[in-house]
Design a protein around this motif. Structure first.
Motif, PDB file in Angstrom:
ATOM      1  N   ASP B 172       7.144   1.929   0.575  1.00  0.00           N
ATOM      2  CA  ASP B 172       7.312   2.681   1.861  1.00  0.00           C
ATOM      3  C   ASP B 172       5.620   3.149   2.523  1.00  0.00           C
ATOM      4  OD1 ASP B 172       9.711   2.004   2.385  1.00  0.00           O
ATOM      5  OD2 ASP B 172      10.367   4.212   2.307  1.00  0.00           O
ATOM      6  N   TYR B 173       4.723   3.372   1.526  1.00  0.00           N
ATOM      7  CA  TYR B 173       3.682   3.970   1.860  1.00  0.00           C
ATOM      8  C   TYR B 173       2.658   3.008   1.961  1.00  0.00           C
ATOM      9  CZ  TYR B 173       7.013   7.566   0.790  1.00  0.00           C
ATOM     10  OH  TYR B 173       8.311   8.270   0.845  1.00  0.00           O
ATOM     11  N   ILE B 174       2.494   2.002   1.359  1.00  0.00           N
ATOM     12  CA  ILE B 174       1.283   0.890   1.186  1.00  0.00           C
ATOM     13  C   ILE B 174       1.884  -0.210   1.691  1.00  0.00           C
ATOM     14  CG2 ILE B 174      -0.281  -0.109  -0.565  1.00  0.00           C
ATOM     15  CD1 ILE B 174       0.559   2.249  -2.696  1.00  0.00           C
ATOM     16  N   THR B 175       0.689  -0.760   2.362  1.00  0.00           N
ATOM     17  CA  THR B 175       0.625  -2.177   2.994  1.00  0.00           C
ATOM     18  C   THR B 175      -0.624  -2.815   2.523  1.00  0.00           C
ATOM     19  OG1 THR B 175       2.081  -1.627   4.690  1.00  0.00           O
ATOM     20  CG2 THR B 175       0.954  -3.753   4.980  1.00  0.00           C
ATOM     21  N   LEU B 176      -0.432  -3.995   2.132  1.00  0.00           N
ATOM     22  CA  LEU B 176      -1.663  -4.927   1.646  1.00  0.00           C
ATOM     23  C   LEU B 176      -1.800  -6.114   2.760  1.00  0.00           C
ATOM     24  CD1 LEU B 176      -0.855  -5.226  -2.034  1.00  0.00           C
ATOM     25  CD2 LEU B 176      -2.252  -3.309  -1.059  1.00  0.00           C
ATOM     26  N   ALA B 177      -3.235  -6.042   3.146  1.00  0.00           N
ATOM     27  CA  ALA B 177      -3.556  -7.194   4.117  1.00  0.00           C
ATOM     28  C   ALA B 177      -4.631  -8.003   3.651  1.00  0.00           C
ATOM     29  CB  ALA B 177      -3.352  -6.444   5.301  1.00  0.00           C
ATOM     30  N   ILE B 178      -4.698  -9.189   4.282  1.00  0.00           N
ATOM     31  CA  ILE B 178      -5.931  -9.947   4.034  1.00  0.00           C
ATOM     32  C   ILE B 178      -6.183 -10.940   5.252  1.00  0.00           C
ATOM     33  CG2 ILE B 178      -4.469 -12.104   2.676  1.00  0.00           C
ATOM     34  CD1 ILE B 178      -7.208 -12.000   0.855  1.00  0.00           C
ATOM     35  N   GLY B 179      -7.276 -10.965   5.384  1.00  0.00           N
ATOM     36  CA  GLY B 179      -7.596 -12.144   6.706  1.00  0.00           C
ATOM     37  C   GLY B 179      -8.528 -11.533   7.665  1.00  0.00           C
TER      38      GLY B 179
END
Lengths: 104, 443
Positions: B172-179
């Motif tokens: 609910d509190y952490i999003t990982l992203a790449i690009g």
């Protein structure tokens, strides 16, 4: 325009804004309850989906009515906005449930 | 006794008759309107198979109507049942939702715009742009989104990838992203840049080819955190980072953000932290540290630091019968001391200095949404001041300052017509004042 005049204008604009804000309204933002159904889903801080929709969406842009998109479209859009606007999972789910309650 | 014997004889004769007659009758039935045991058993088996298929169909339909509320285990069971009755070309929705890479949710958002610009010193020009955003929800936790900018260029059409990012909701509190993503430290570009959101036709100087990067290539961690009745949010990233300009007299010491390939093994680290003490109020601080010099050169160990503060307030005011949008951001760029053109090869050196730049904007918009009359409540007045220091080498235009005033008319929540005038003064240069007319629509 001198630097002093420039900052004076900016300070005046800021003061005008702060002086005219309805501070009591911060206690509980109101959505457009006349046209949409209120969702009962609440987030971790006990704000309803409608309140969170009103609070978060118009920080950047005009709010879109729940009837503008289908449920599956709202699911994708809210997922996208959860990432972009750094919403918590609970807030995003409450907003999504509220938006889906007005499906066409 | 004789009578009893007669009865017994009659019974034997009747038994013999029926014993002989039954096969004949049975043969006649087989060839007529009745079924054999074998046919009966076959029909019974077919009926049971049909009942099984019907039960599978019912379960499949129930799964479609209530798939969101059912557990994955139940969905899997339903999907399994559905496999026996649904053709492979149309798998049930439950099965797709269960798939880690389903095709269930795809949406195109974005905006389009048409702009007329008449700027002092330039010929007036019409331009158009189309900016679709592709949103592909691969699973409830995985989202791929990308945006293109498509616009005419010369005799052709220019297509540019604005960003392309794969994000995963860890919790609910952490999003990982790449690009490729919008730099979180540049909050204007990340949130307010789309022309149906940006309240003026032009963008502030400091965030467009200015002090802060627009886009980054790398990896980021971001999310939101509830703090009692307030909220906080964060975004931290590791990216290729900027490049230091060492060749141009007017741009020496400036960080260049438009070349997305990296020039060294050092990666930039940056982020932004935001705090929302009240609904509609957000303050933020962003930063990025990097080594922007090209690897193997004298500039390889030069450090840079970008910092930014922003304040964003959106609120309805009963007293002034409308809605205010206030956005302000200011950014500072620092590059450690270095000697540019040490051998005079480029004709402006040797020149040694610390590169310091800054810039920002303050924007205030008012829309009288609480007044009577559709026409009036759809008008919006916008004013903006923005500033940018340009040439840290001291050899070019030192700074540029603009004031903008605009009047918008909203045809709908996502359709706006804008008219604006911009007073643009770059020191030591003729003014670059401009008129704008713009129509923008978000979808």
């Amino acid at each position: 325009m001198s630097t002093t005049t420039k900052w004076a204008c900016i300070a005046a604009a800021g003061f005008l804004f702060l002086a005219t804000v309805d501070w009591k309204a911060f206690a509980g933002p109101k959505g457009n309850g006349e046209t949409v159904t209120t969702s009962t889903t609440e987030s971790s801080t006990q704000l309803s989906g409608q309140e969170l929709w009103s609070m978060n969406c118009q920080r950047c842009h005009n709010m879109r009515s729940p009837v503008m998109y289908t449920n599956s479209q709202w699911e994708v859009i809210v997922h996208h906005m959860r990432v972009r606007a750094n919403l918590t999972g609970a807030d995003a789910r409450a907003i999504a449930d509220f938006l889906k309650s007005g499906e066409r | 006794m004789k009578t009893t014997q007669s009865y017994l004889l009659a019974a034997l004769l009747q038994g013999a008759f029926f014993t002989l007659a039954c096969p004949l009758v049975s043969a006649q039935e087989t060839a007529g309107d009745y079924v054999s045991r074998k046919e009966y058993e076959e029909l019974k088996a077919e009926l049971l198979a049909m009942k099984k298929e019907l039960a599978g169909l019912k379960k499949s339909r129930q799964a479609e109507s209530s798939s969101s509320s059912e557990s994955p285990k139940t969905q899997a069971a339903v999907a399994e049942a559905g496999k026996t009755v649904v053709p492979p070309s149309a798998p049930p929705e439950a099965a797709l939702k269960e798939s880690p890479l389903g095709l269930t949710n795809f949406h195109i958002a974005g905006w389009g715009s048409a702009t007329y610009e008449a700027r002092n010193g330039n010929v007036s020009d019409f331009t158009v742009s189309f900016n679709p955003i592709f949103l592909w929800q691969l699973s409830p936790k995985l989202l791929f989104d990308a945006r293109l900018e498509i616009e005419p260029s010369g005799s052709g059409t220019n297509v540019e990838l604005e960003y392309a990012e794969l994000s995963y909701l860890l919790n609910d509190y952490i999003t990982l992203a790449i690009g490729e993503f919008f730099s979180p430290s540049n909050v204007f570009v990340e949130r307010f840049e789309p022309l149906w959101i940006n309240k003026l036709p032009d963008r502030p100087l400091a965030v467009y080819d200015g002090v802060l990067p627009e886009r980054s290539f790398g990896f980021q961690v971001r999310g939101g955190i509830p703090l009692g009745p307030t909220r906080a949010n964060y975004s931290f990233y590791v990216a290729n980072g900027p490049q230091l300009n060492v060749f141009s007299a007017t741009r020496a010491g400036m960080l260049e953000f438009q070349d997305f390939s990296d020039n060294n093994d050092n990666k930039a680290f940056g982020g932004r932290v935001g705090f929302l003490p009240l609904p509609g109020v957000e303050v933020g601080y962003g930063f990025e540290i990097a080594k922007p010099g090209t690897q193997g050169t004298d500039f390889a160990d030069v450090d840079s630091l970008l910092q930014s503060v922003d304040l964003n307030i959106t609120r309805d005011s009963e007293m002034l019968r409308g809605r205010f949008d206030f956005h302000a951001q200011y950014a500072w760029s620092h590059v450690d001391e270095a000697t540019y053109d040490p051998n005079g090869v480029f004709g402006f050196g040797p020149l040694t200095f610390e590169s310091e730049r800054d810039g920002g904007y303050v924007q205030l918009a008012y829309r009288p949404t609480r007044l009577d009359g559709d026409f009036v409540k759809n008008l919006e007045l916008v004013g903006r001041w923005d500033h940018l220091s340009r040439a840290p080498s001291g050899l070019g235009v030192s700074q540029e300052e603009r004031w903008s005033l605009g009047l918008n008319y909203w045809l709908g929540p996502g359709v706006v017509v804008k008219a604006a005038y911009e007073w643009d003064n770059a020191h030591d240069e003729p003014n670059r004042d401009a008129w704008f007319l713009q129509v923008a629509t978000g979808f």
